[in-house]
Design an enzyme around this catalytic site. Structure first.
Site, PDB file in Angstrom:
ATOM      1  N   LYS A  93       0.849  -1.132  -0.042  1.00  0.00           N
ATOM      2  CA  LYS A  93       0.016   0.085  -0.059  1.00  0.00           C
ATOM      3  C   LYS A  93       0.923   1.139  -0.054  1.00  0.00           C
ATOM      4  CE  LYS A  93      -3.951  -1.662   2.832  1.00  0.00           C
ATOM      5  NZ  LYS A  93      -4.982  -1.450   1.946  1.00  0.00           N
TER       6      LYS A  93
ATOM      7  N   ARG B 193     -10.159 -11.218   2.043  1.00  0.00           N
ATOM      8  CA  ARG B 193     -11.204 -12.349   1.262  1.00  0.00           C
ATOM      9  C   ARG B 193     -10.745 -13.767   1.535  1.00  0.00           C
ATOM     10  NH1 ARG B 193     -11.650  -9.225  -4.129  1.00  0.00           N
ATOM     11  NH2 ARG B 193     -10.881  -7.534  -2.828  1.00  0.00           N
TER      12      ARG B 193
HETATM   13  N1  BES Z   1      -7.903  -3.617   4.306  1.00  0.00           N
HETATM   14  C1  BES Z   1      -8.249  -3.088   3.158  1.00  0.00           C
HETATM   15  C2  BES Z   1      -9.614  -2.347   2.617  1.00  0.00           C
HETATM   16  C3  BES Z   1      -9.880  -0.871   3.510  1.00  0.00           C
HETATM   17  C4  BES Z   1      -9.342   0.115   2.556  1.00  0.00           C
HETATM   18  C5  BES Z   1     -10.253  -0.714   4.761  1.00  0.00           C
HETATM   19  C6  BES Z   1      -9.883   1.175   3.160  1.00  0.00           C
HETATM   20  C7  BES Z   1     -10.277   0.265   5.256  1.00  0.00           C
HETATM   21  C8  BES Z   1     -10.081   1.517   4.510  1.00  0.00           C
HETATM   22  C9  BES Z   1      -8.257  -4.342   2.082  1.00  0.00           C
HETATM   23  O1  BES Z   1      -7.421  -5.494   2.386  1.00  0.00           O
HETATM   24  C10 BES Z   1      -7.777  -3.867   0.683  1.00  0.00           C
HETATM   25  O2  BES Z   1      -6.658  -3.509   0.726  1.00  0.00           O
HETATM   26  N2  BES Z   1      -8.471  -4.007  -0.555  1.00  0.00           N
HETATM   27  C11 BES Z   1      -8.009  -3.458  -1.700  1.00  0.00           C
HETATM   28  C12 BES Z   1      -8.587  -4.408  -2.624  1.00  0.00           C
HETATM   29  C13 BES Z   1      -7.951  -4.425  -4.038  1.00  0.00           C
HETATM   30  C14 BES Z   1      -6.368  -4.776  -4.091  1.00  0.00           C
HETATM   31  C15 BES Z   1      -8.517  -5.311  -4.949  1.00  0.00           C
HETATM   32  C16 BES Z   1      -8.627  -2.359  -1.950  1.00  0.00           C
HETATM   33  O3  BES Z   1      -9.780  -2.011  -1.474  1.00  0.00           O
HETATM   34  O4  BES Z   1      -7.833  -1.641  -2.527  1.00  0.00           O
HETATM   35 ZN    ZN Z   2      -5.425  -5.308   1.755  1.00  0.00          ZN
END
Ligand code: BES
Ligand code: ZN
Ligand code: ZN
Length: 469
Positions: free
Chosen positions: A250, A324
Site C-alpha cells: 500500500k 477475502r
Molecule cells: N483493508 C483493505 C480495505 C480497506 C481500505 C479498509 C480502506 C479500510 C479502508 C483491504 O485489504 C484492501 O486493501 N483491499 C484492496 C483490494 C484491491 C487490491 C482489490 C482495496 O480495496 O484497494
Molecule cells: Zn489489503
C-alpha cells in the site's frame, strides 16, 4: 454508568427544543436576551439561579434525528466533564414526532460517547466520565430502565471494540487479540484459540498464506455463547491486525490506519461481550481468523495459487486483497463446524466500498434477500447506516480465474460487490450476509457524536440481530 428513571435533585441537565410552549420563565428570558437559542448542540451553563443547570439545545423539534440528538447529548457530556459533574438529572423540554423513549435512549448514548477517550498511551490522562444519570419519568416515553441497562451492555461491547481497534499493531497482534478474546471466558463464553499447527491441520491454507509474511503467528479465535443450545448464528470477523498490503504494498498514506483492519473481528468480540453481559440465551458463535499481512522472504506473492479449506484454489492477483482469503476459510470453517442457521461476515474489506457509499455507510449483500432485509431492519432499528450492494451474476463473474478456481481481484469496477461475492463462493448452502465496514469502522477525525479512531460501528446491529434471532 448507573441509569435510573426517577426524580432527583442532582445537577440538572435540560434539553430544550424549539416549541415555546415547553419553555419556563427562565428559558424564555435566556432566549429573549439571546444568551441561549436552543440550537442543536448549543450548551449554556446557568449558575445564576438557586438550582444551577446546563441547558442544551436540541434544535428544531420537527428536524430532530437520532444523530442530531446524540450529537447534542455528546456536547452536553463534554460540558459536564468540564465542570466535573458526575451525576445528573435529565429533563427534556421538546415536542415533535421523534419517539420520546428513543429520544431518551439517544441522549444517553450521546452522553456515553462523551465519556469515551482512548488515552492508554497518554501520560496525562483526561478521562472524566459521568457516573449516574437520572431521567425525569415524564420524558422517557416507552423506554424502561431495562432498555437503559441494555444500552449500557451494548456500550460495553462498543467500548471494547473501539479499544481493540485503537490499540496500535505493535501491541495488538494475533496473540494479543486472542488474549483479549479469552477474557470473555469470565462471562461464561466458551473461548477456543487455535495456533498455526492446528490451523494447518484444520486445512485453512488460504488464511495461513496471508499470515506467512509475519513473524507473529496467526490465531484462529472461536467464541461460543450458549453452545449446544441449537443451531447458532455465526458471526465471522476479518481479523487483520495489520495490513501493509504485502508485496502489493500500500502507499504510505493508505497504510497508516491499517491497524484498524481487524475492526470486523473486534466488532464480533465486542458484540459477544455485550450479549454475554445481557445474559442472552440464544446460541451465537464468533470466528476471527487473526493475522498480519506483511512482507518477508516467507510472504505470499502476487501470482501464487493457494488452496483453501473449501477445496477451491485461489489465484492471488494482489496480496492486498488478503481479507477475502482469510474470510473464505473462516466462513467455510464456521459452516462446517457449527452448521449455523446463518453466517454473517463483517469486514473492512474494500476501499471500493468507501468509494461507492462514502465514509459513513456500510455495504451489505448476501445470498438470501430475507436475511439481507433482516440485517437492514436491525440496522434501521439501531440507527446504524447501511446500504445494499448489488450481488448479481454480473459481479460474481468478475471473480472467475483463467488458471485457478477463483481469483482475488474482481477487476476495475464494482470491487465491493466482487469482494463480498468472493467470500460467498466459500459458503456451501448456509444463509449468508456480508457487511463491508471499511468506511465507518475507523475515522481519522471525530464525526457527529463519535470520537476519532475506532467507532464500534455495527456492534449494536449485530447485538440486536443475535438477540432477536
Ligand atoms: N483493508 C483493505 C480495505 C480497506 C481500505 C479498509 C480502506 C479500510 C479502508 C483491504 O485489504 C484492501 O486493501 N483491499 C484492496 C483490494 C484491491 C487490491 C482489490 C482495496 O480495496 O484497494
Ligand atoms: Zn489489503
Ligand atoms: Zn485488509
Amino acid at each position: 454508568m448507573d441509569f435510573n428513571i426517577r426524580k432527583t435533585d442532582d445537577f440538572k441537565l435540560v434539553f430544550v427544543g424549539s416549541d415555546p410552549k415547553n419553555e419556563d420563565e427562565r428559558i424564555k428570558s435566556l432566549k429573549e436576551k439571546k444568551y441561549f437559542k436552543a440550537e442543536n448542540g448549543e450548551c449554556f451553563l446557568d449558575n445564576q439561579t438557586d438550582r444551577p443547570c446546563l441547558y442544551v439545545g436540541l434544535g428544531e423539534d420537527e428536524e430532530k434525528t437520532a444523530d442530531s440528538i446524540k450529537t447534542a447529548a455528546m456536547k452536553a457530556g463534554k460540558s459536564l466533564a468540564k465542570i466535573e459533574c458526575e451525576k445528573a438529572y435529565i429533563d427534556v423540554l421538546s415536542s415533535g414526532s421523534f419517539d420520546t423513549g428513543k429520544q431518551a435512549l439517544a441522549i444517553c448514548e450521546g452522553l456515553l460517547n462523551a465519556g469515551y477517550c482512548f488515552n492508554n498511551y497518554k501520560k496525562d490522562k483526561d478521562d472524566f466520565a459521568i457516573k449516574e444519570l437520572n431521567f425525569n419519568p415524564a420524558c422517557t416515553g416507552q423506554a424502561s430502565e431495562k432498555d437503559f441497562i441494555e444500552l449500557g451492555h451494548k456500550w460495553q461491547g462498543i467500548k471494547l471494540t473501539r479499544d481493540l481497534v485503537n490499540t496500535p499493531a505493535i501491541d495488538m497482534y494475533p496473540e494479543i487479540l486472542a488474549d483479549q478474546a479469552m477474557k470473555l471466558a469470565e462471562l461464561g463464553v466458551k473461548v477456543t484459540i487455535y495456533g498455526e499447527e492446528e490451523i494447518e491441520e484444520i486445512g485453512m491454507t488460504a488464511f495461513l498464506s496471508v499470515a506467512k509474511g509475519s513473524a507473529k503467528p496467526a490465531r484462529l479465535i472461536v467464541l461460543e455463547l450458549n453452545p449446544g443450545q441449537g443451531q447458532p448464528l455465526a458471526l465471522v470477523g476479518k481479523g487483520l491486525t495489520y495490513d501493509s498490503g504485502g508485496y502489493s504494498l500500500k502507499p504510505s498514506k493508505s497504510m497508516k490506519d491499517m491497524k484498524s483492519d481487524m475492526a470486523g473481528g473486534a466488532s464480533v468480540i465486542g458484540t459477544i461481550k455485550a450479549l454475554a453481559l445481557a445474559g442472552c440465551q440464544k446460541p451465537v458463535v464468533g470466528v476471527v481468523a487473526a493475522c498480519e499481512n506483511l512482507i518477508s522472504g516467507a510472504a505470499y506473492k502476487p501470482g501464487d495459487i493457494v488452496p483453501s479449506l473449501a477445496g477451491l484454489n485461489i489465484e492471488v492477483d494482489n496480496t492486498d486483497a488478503e481479507g477475502r482469503l482469510t474470510l473464505a476459510d473462516a466462513v467455510c470453517y464456521a459452516e462446517r463446524t457449527f452448521k449455523p442457521k446463518m453466517i454473517l461476515d463483517i469486514a473492512t474489506l474494500t476501499g471500493a466500498c468507501v468509494v461507492a457509499l462514502g465514509e459513513h455507510y456500510s455495504g451489505v449483500l448476501g445470498n438470501s434477500k430475507e436475511r439481507v432485509d433482516q440485517v437492514k431492519a436491525a440496522a434501521r432499528e439501531e440507527d446504524e447506516k447501511i446500504w445494499e450492494l448489488p450481488a448479481t451474476e454480473d459481479f460474481r463473474k468478475l471473480n472467475e480465474s483463467k488458471i485457478a478456481d477463483i481469483h482475488n481481484t474482481g477487476g476495475s469496477w464494482g470491487g465491493a460487490s466482487a469482494a463480498g461475492l468472493f467470500v460467498g463462493a466459500f459458503i456451501d448452502k448456509c444463509d449468508w450476509v456480508h457487511i463491508d465496514i471499511a468506511g465507518p469502522a475507523y475515522k481519522d477525525k471525530p464525526y457527529l457524536y463519535e470520537p476519532m479512531g475506532g467507532t464500534g460501528h455495527m456492534v449494536k446491529t449485530l447485538y440486536r440481530l443475535a438477540k432477536d434471532f
